[in-house]
Design an enzyme around this catalytic site. Structure first.
Site, PDB file in Angstrom:
ATOM      1  N   CYS A  13      13.774 -17.367 -62.503  1.00 19.97           N
ATOM      2  CA  CYS A  13      12.477 -17.444 -62.039  1.00 19.97           C
ATOM      3  C   CYS A  13      11.546 -15.962 -62.175  1.00 19.97           C
ATOM      4  O   CYS A  13      12.401 -14.916 -62.374  1.00 19.97           O
ATOM      5  CB  CYS A  13      12.495 -17.786 -60.363  1.00 19.97           C
ATOM      6  SG  CYS A  13      13.103 -16.733 -59.455  1.00 19.97           S
ATOM      7  N   CYS A  16      13.288 -12.731 -60.696  1.00 19.00           N
ATOM      8  CA  CYS A  16      14.343 -12.084 -61.526  1.00 19.00           C
ATOM      9  C   CYS A  16      13.595 -11.305 -62.158  1.00 19.00           C
ATOM     10  O   CYS A  16      14.023  -9.997 -62.482  1.00 19.00           O
ATOM     11  CB  CYS A  16      15.027 -13.357 -62.344  1.00 19.00           C
ATOM     12  SG  CYS A  16      16.057 -14.521 -61.386  1.00 19.00           S
ATOM     13  N   CYS A  85      37.644 -18.321-100.199  1.00 14.62           N
ATOM     14  CA  CYS A  85      39.046 -18.098 -99.607  1.00 14.62           C
ATOM     15  C   CYS A  85      39.363 -16.473 -99.187  1.00 14.62           C
ATOM     16  O   CYS A  85      38.178 -15.677 -99.131  1.00 14.62           O
ATOM     17  CB  CYS A  85      39.977 -18.320-100.830  1.00 14.62           C
ATOM     18  SG  CYS A  85      39.809 -17.163-102.225  1.00 14.62           S
ATOM     19  N   CYS A  88      37.994 -13.759-101.713  1.00 16.55           N
ATOM     20  CA  CYS A  88      36.604 -13.575-101.790  1.00 16.55           C
ATOM     21  C   CYS A  88      36.398 -12.612-100.440  1.00 16.55           C
ATOM     22  O   CYS A  88      35.553 -11.656-100.740  1.00 16.55           O
ATOM     23  CB  CYS A  88      35.653 -14.816-101.255  1.00 16.55           C
ATOM     24  SG  CYS A  88      35.989 -16.081-102.428  1.00 16.55           S
ATOM     25  N   ASP A 484     -21.063  -1.155 -84.719  1.00 15.20           N
ATOM     26  CA  ASP A 484     -21.249  -0.275 -85.794  1.00 15.20           C
ATOM     27  C   ASP A 484     -22.057  -0.820 -86.868  1.00 15.20           C
ATOM     28  O   ASP A 484     -21.889  -2.059 -87.182  1.00 15.20           O
ATOM     29  CB  ASP A 484     -19.879   0.135 -86.284  1.00 15.20           C
ATOM     30  CG  ASP A 484     -20.036   1.103 -87.626  1.00 15.20           C
ATOM     31  OD1 ASP A 484     -20.710   1.987 -87.373  1.00 15.20           O
ATOM     32  OD2 ASP A 484     -19.347   0.834 -88.372  1.00 15.20           O
ATOM     33  N   ASP A 687     -14.545   4.784 -86.860  1.00 14.40           N
ATOM     34  CA  ASP A 687     -14.995   4.555 -85.453  1.00 14.40           C
ATOM     35  C   ASP A 687     -13.607   4.531 -84.546  1.00 14.40           C
ATOM     36  O   ASP A 687     -13.987   4.138 -83.414  1.00 14.40           O
ATOM     37  CB  ASP A 687     -15.407   3.047 -85.433  1.00 14.40           C
ATOM     38  CG  ASP A 687     -16.357   2.847 -86.119  1.00 14.40           C
ATOM     39  OD1 ASP A 687     -17.670   3.741 -86.204  1.00 14.40           O
ATOM     40  OD2 ASP A 687     -16.742   1.833 -86.887  1.00 14.40           O
TER      41      ASP A 687
END
Length: 798
Positions: A13, A16, A85, A88, A484, A687
């Site tokens: 909640c 927390c 395997c 690999c 501007d 700016d």
């Protein structure tokens, strides 16, 4: 100070979230900690010299919550496809370790996953993925929280199903408690529910109480434990005359209903954050790399800056880059919100995650990984959703005292009914439990962040990027907007606006001569004149023997005739009288326009006027702002005559001309000093000081590099109407937050008295604890669902 974002797990909640914020803020070196309960994320600013990410994560863990941190620098975990395997595995590990910057490589065949530790100063993600690809395997980029979210949703669903299945038999046999066999069955089932699906509430309560606070877990644990343990003692006859009154169905169904609410809440949260997930899904997984040896398909993450990639029609661009070959149209709606595809040719920039619609493009990568526009947008949206809007502080204060007040009200309810009104113990006891479980601070905790999540998502779809969630609240309160001129209200470059020929001459001849002479000049006004003539279908003739005088004009020979184009002084020095156009030129000059006189064969032909034109839609945008009750003022560095003409055309309430960039910031301060909530709209570069100073800084046309913009809001499209849309979105989001807070408070104000039994004597109405728990769970769901309805505002943005 450094900023980091952590995923947080285990929160029940808003209490927390508040506790994590409070405890982290006490740590030395932590400047700011904000927890978003809706997104389950922690944004923290800290001094690396005083505290580390590890220490912050450890403190969160001490509080009883888990953290999901990004992989540490120099450590990467990712998926691998193509492993068959153990051989690999050995081959890939050997390949990874062959790089001197890789210190460790562990490949897991069962999970098809690799963990690599490396020197981040010497090797990066793309290089590691390239090693995997070279070894003959396919690396899969690590998931960014999607797996955890899906897992959490699945967990909530499974716990609800388990608790519901176990509670159903208890509910169906609740009138048969006198049957000892049925009683034993209900006891066993209720015990399983209490200490399996309900165990999370005990765990949360323990950490909350350990840290001298209280949250929703405390309320649920208190209510379910009261019902379960009372029934347990009653079952074994510990209460004498009350020995037969067992109600195991109350605790079991209470847990089941709360689990249902949590599941629905998790689903609703997922929908609230759908915009960001949709954005992440746009990223391309593969790229077609162009090499001297031909094309080969690689993971998009393996592309480096400078690499060439080929993109066919219908494919997603894997990186930000520049077109080097081909032409096509690209769907950039992901970035701009515009559905019309944009034409692209060699030299044009393209953005990753946009879609190639037409021809084949060859693109040189200019930005990859975290530097791409999409990654910047994702980062900005996440930071916006992690931010806490000012209105959330009210909910935080209420949540901070909510649980102790509810427990006190439950105790008062029991005492009043049992002692004051002499009701049966069991009746008073059940009412007290109902008061405990119907109250829920979750709805208040979700009220603001879920609305901001949806609001920022709606903006994202329209090219309105909000840097901080609090901006959506602030922009709704704007009273005055400073605009501007150049690049914001106007196009930002000169354009041909008027053509006036002397009596006896035609505009067509004037345009032809103007374009022919000015085509030999590189001056901005000359280029604008040529472009204006081209728009009107005029093709310049060949010009020879050209002479250009800086600050004057150009003289050339066109079709054997001497032609001169320039200002009045330049022509008069060449013996050409401009008096016949004195009245027209005075009028045009009074409108702030630049004049180019044209003469041929020693005689005046006419005059062309050029000006920085108002953008299409600027006047409509200003009118819309005024209709919303917002005062509009233009500020510019241009001359007063030019500014007056543009201000008149745009319809602003006032203007100030010949303003230097530093003065723009002072103007913002002056408006603020009068107590006016002020927004500044500019291009985000010159700016910057004014944008940073304003209550809300809005950078327009900032899609090229959003990370460098100063504004609080980035408008990707170069459209002033997006300012109006951003304000409408802010107002709609704030209205939704207020609705959520109202319903969350109204629910508790109405629900708690009903649970306490105030309707019993007039109407005989009471609320069973299990139904009180269901109502509590649905209060959070209703708030999140109400936030999701904010998506409808898209139709009202215009």
């Amino acid at each position: 100070m450094r900023k980091a974002i952590f995923g947080i797990t285990g929160m029940s909640c808003a209490g927390c979230a508040a506790r994590i914020e409070k405890e982290l803020a006490r740590m030395d070196g932590v400047g700011m900690a904000v927890v978003n309960f809706a997104t389950e994320e922690l944004a923290v600013e800290f001094d690396e010299a005083a505290v580390s990410e590890e220490a912050i994560a450890a403190r969160v863990k001490e509080l009883g919550y888990g953290t999901r941190r990004p992989a540490a620098a120099g450590e990467l975990r990712f998926g691998v496809r193509g492993l068959h395997c153990a051989s690999c595995v050995a081959n890939l590990e050997k390949k990874l370790l062959s790089h001197p910057a890789v210190s460790a490589a562990v490949v897991n065949l069962a999970q098809e996953e690799a963990l690599v530790r490396f020197d981040s100063s010497s090797i990066g993600l793309a290089d590691i993925f390239a090693l995997v690809t070279d070894a003959g395997y396919t690396p899969v980029e690590p998931e960014k929280g999607g797996v955890e979210a899906a897992s959490e949703l699945l967990s909530q669903r499974n716990w609800f199903i388990l608790s519901a299945l176990l509670s159903l038999p208890i509910m169906l046999t609740m009138t048969l408690h006198d049957n000892r066999a049925v009683g034993w069955m209900n006891l066993v089932l209720a015990t399983i529910v209490q200490f399996s699906a309900g165990l999370t509430f005990y765990r949360g309560s323990w950490f909350a109480l350990k840290n001298k606070s209280a949250n929703m877990d405390v309320l649920v644990a208190l209510g379910t434990s009261a019902a379960y343990f009372y029934s347990l003692f009653a079952f074994f006859g510990a209460f004498g005359e009350h020995g037969g009154h067992v109600f195991f169905e109350t605790s079991a169904m209470l847990i089941a209903f709360i689990r249902l609410g949590k599941y629905l809440e998790a689903r609703a949260r997922g929908k609230a954050g759908e915009a960001l997930k949709k954005l992440l899904r746009l990223q391309a997984d593969k790229a077609r790399l162009v090499t001297p040896d031909g094309e080969r398909e690689v993971p998009a993450s393996a592309v480096r800056v400078g690499d060439l990639v080929r993109v066919f029609p219908g494919e997603t661009l894997p990186v930000d880059g520049e077109v080097v070959e081909g032409s096509s149209t690209v769907d950039e709606s992901m970035v701009t919100g515009e559905s019309v595809p944009v034409a692209k040719k060699a030299g044009d920039p393209v953005t990753g995650a946009t879609v190639n619609k037409g021809g084949v493009l060859t693109v040189r990568a200019t930005r990859i990984g975290e530097e791409t526009l999409l990654s910047q947008i994702v980062r900005m949206v996440r930071e916006a959703q992690a931010d806490k809007a000012p209105i959330q502080r009210f909910a935080d204060r209420v949540s901070g005292v909510f649980v102790p007040v509810v427990i006190a009200l439950a105790a008062i309810t029991f005492v009043v009914w049992f002692r004051g009104l002499h009701a049966e113990f069991l009746f008073a006891f059940k009412l007290a439990i109902a008061v405990v479980v119907i109250a829920c601070p979750c709805a208040m905790g979700l009220a603001t962040p879920t609305a901001i999540m949806v609001g920022s998502g709606v903006g994202l779809g329209r090219g309105i990027l909000v840097k901080r969630g609090s901006v959506l609240e602030n922009i709704s309160m704007v009273q005055a907007i400073l605009l501007d001129k150049t690049g914001t209200l106007t196009e930002g470059e000169p354009a041909l606006t008027d053509i006036v020929a002397v009596p006896g001459e035609t505009e067509a001849r004037l345009l032809k001569l103007l374009a022919s002479v000015e085509s030999r000049s590189t001056h901005p006004l000359a280029q604008a004149a040529v472009a204006g003539a081209a728009e009107r279908g005029v093709v310049p003739e060949e010009a020879a023997d050209c002479r250009e005088v800086e600050g004057g004009g150009v003289a050339c020979t066109v079709a054997g005739e001497k032609v001169t184009a320039g200002n009045a002084r330049f022509l008069e020095e060449s013996g050409i009288v401009t008096a016949p156009l004195a009245e027209a030129s005075a009028r045009l000059a009074g409108e702030g326009k630049s004049l180019v006189f044209v003469a041929a064969g020693g005689k005046l032909v006419g005059v062309a006027a050029l000006a920085d034109r108002l953008k299409e839609g600027s006047a409509a945008a200003v009118a819309a702002m005024k209709a919303m009750g917002i005062a509009t003022f233009m500020i510019t560095g241009d001359h007063r005559d030019v500014a007056a003409a543009v201000a008149r055309e745009a319809g602003v309430d006032g203007f100030e001309a010949e303003v230097l960039p530093g003065r723009k910031q002072e103007l913002v301060k002056e408006y603020q000093a009068r107590g006016v909530f002020t927004a500044m709209v500019g291009d985000g570069i010159n700016d910057a000081p004014a944008l940073a100073r304003a209550d809300v800084g809005i950078a327009i046309g900032g899609g090229t590099d959003v990370a460098k913009e100063t504004g609080d809001v980035i408008l990707v499209r170069d459209d002033l109407m997006d300012v109006v849309r951003a304000i409408r979105l802010g107002r709609a989001t704030l209205a939704k937050v207020k609705q959520n807070l109202f319903w969350a408070l109204f629910y508790n104000i109405i629900g708690i008295p009903v649970a306490a039994g105030v309707l019993y004597y007039p109407f005989g109405i009471t609320l069973k604890p299990e139904y009180a728990g269901l109502a509590m769970a649905f209060s959070s769901v209703s708030v999140v669902t109400n936030s999701i309805l904010l998506r409808r505002v898209v139709r009202r943005l215009g």
